[in-house]
Design a protein around this motif. Structure first.
Motif, PDB file in Angstrom:
ATOM      1  N   PRO A 191       1.254  -1.516  -6.414  1.00  0.00           N
ATOM      2  CA  PRO A 191       0.393  -0.998  -5.345  1.00  0.00           C
ATOM      3  C   PRO A 191      -0.635  -2.034  -4.909  1.00  0.00           C
ATOM      4  CG  PRO A 191       0.504   0.526  -7.226  1.00  0.00           C
ATOM      5  CD  PRO A 191       1.111  -0.763  -7.673  1.00  0.00           C
ATOM      6  N   LYS A 216       2.947   3.763  -4.956  1.00  0.00           N
ATOM      7  CA  LYS A 216       1.925   4.484  -5.730  1.00  0.00           C
ATOM      8  C   LYS A 216       1.860   4.007  -7.174  1.00  0.00           C
ATOM      9  CE  LYS A 216       2.734   8.582  -2.886  1.00  0.00           C
ATOM     10  NZ  LYS A 216       3.286   9.961  -2.876  1.00  0.00           N
ATOM     11  N   GLN A 217       3.017   3.662  -7.745  1.00  0.00           N
ATOM     12  CA  GLN A 217       3.088   3.221  -9.133  1.00  0.00           C
ATOM     13  C   GLN A 217       3.906   1.933  -9.203  1.00  0.00           C
ATOM     14  OE1 GLN A 217       1.511   4.651 -11.683  1.00  0.00           O
ATOM     15  NE2 GLN A 217       0.724   6.346 -10.432  1.00  0.00           N
ATOM     16  N   SER A 260       0.827  -1.212   0.000  1.00  0.00           N
ATOM     17  CA  SER A 260       0.000   0.000   0.000  1.00  0.00           C
ATOM     18  C   SER A 260       0.860   1.260   0.000  1.00  0.00           C
ATOM     19  CB  SER A 260      -0.923   0.005   1.227  1.00  0.00           C
ATOM     20  OG  SER A 260      -0.152  -0.052   2.417  1.00  0.00           O
ATOM     21  N   LYS A 261       2.158   1.122   0.264  1.00  0.00           N
ATOM     22  CA  LYS A 261       3.057   2.281   0.275  1.00  0.00           C
ATOM     23  C   LYS A 261       3.492   2.693  -1.128  1.00  0.00           C
ATOM     24  CE  LYS A 261       5.085   1.041   4.765  1.00  0.00           C
ATOM     25  NZ  LYS A 261       6.346   0.687   5.452  1.00  0.00           N
ATOM     26  N   ASP A 308       8.037   7.521  -2.971  1.00  0.00           N
ATOM     27  CA  ASP A 308       7.401   6.415  -2.257  1.00  0.00           C
ATOM     28  C   ASP A 308       8.346   5.231  -2.047  1.00  0.00           C
ATOM     29  OD1 ASP A 308       7.556   5.711  -4.920  1.00  0.00           O
ATOM     30  OD2 ASP A 308       5.544   4.845  -5.040  1.00  0.00           O
TER      31      ASP A 308
END
Length: 231
Positions: free
Chosen positions: A229, A14-15, A11-12, A115
């Motif tokens: 993700p 983003k892409q 979940s950390k 991220d």
């Protein structure tokens, strides 16, 4: 080497992200041409970056020209030291790598993306090395944290510091059966993925070989991590 593919979700992140690990290449025991073939395989995988987790070189006086193929890797290269670099012309090895654009991580962290935090810890015999050095690294609480450490140790410390993934090598999975049985007694974690709490540690069987250029019951590998993700 065969390509070992590892799929992970977080979940950390983003892409989507792809990165490759090589370890225990042992240039010196292995040739310049071996490295060139490895780099060709890496580039075909089209990774965002490359991680080298130590024992890249195992001979004194390896010239920078023998390592030039690293410059053809498209993305950044992150490097953490192994024990074999320390047996040779250690400082000269690190300087040659830096000259070729390699990011040598000495118990420090860099942000690859906002991220993703990549850190490397210098190899030591001390089984508490990861625990000790993590206290000196400023960790981003929101980013996915990737740690490069040569020996398959430190998973317990990673849990305490909320490290998401450690990638390691060193063991060669014994390289030649039945040496894997002795190596397992020393390290416990010698091949594949291990989990503890919310942290993971992946132990590669190694990309090259040390000593005899052969394996029995083990395989040389290039590891491709595909990080996506979480839904």
């Amino acid at each position: 080497p065969f390509v070992q593919r590892i799929k992970l979700k977080s979940s950390k992140i983003k892409q989507p992200l792809r990165f490759v690990q090589i370890t225990d290449v042992h240039i010196g025991s292995r040739s310049k041409r071996f490295l060139e073939r490895i780099v060709m395989q890496i580039n075909r995988l089209n990774p965002d970056f490359l991680c080298i987790t130590g024992d890249f070189i195992d001979e004194t006086g390896i010239p920078e020209s023998d390592l030039l193929s690293l410059k053809s890797v498209a993305g950044p290269i992150y490097f953490s030291t192994g024990n074999h670099e320390k047996y040779e012309d250690y400082e000269a090895i690190l300087q040659r790598l830096k000259n070729l654009g390699v990011n040598v991580l000495h118990s420090e962290a860099v942000m690859h993306r906002d991220d993703l935090q990549v850190m490397g810890i210098e190899d030591m015999e001390d089984p508490l090395q990861v625990e000790k050095e993590l206290k000196n690294i400023e960790l981003d609480p929101d980013a996915y944290k990737l740690l490069l450490y040569h020996r398959p140790r430190g998973l317990e410390a990673a849990v305490d510091s909320e490290i998401d993934l450690i990638i390691s090598g060193h063991t060669h999975n014994g390289q030649i059966f039945p040496f894997n049985l002795a190596v397992k007694r020393v390290f416990g974690r010698i091949k594949g993925m291990y989990e503890l709490g919310s942290s993971k540690q992946y132990v590669s069987q190694g990309t090259g070989t040390w000593g005899p250029v052969m394996r029995l019951g083990t395989r040389s590998e290039i590891t491709l991590f595909e990080l996506e993700p979480a839904n």
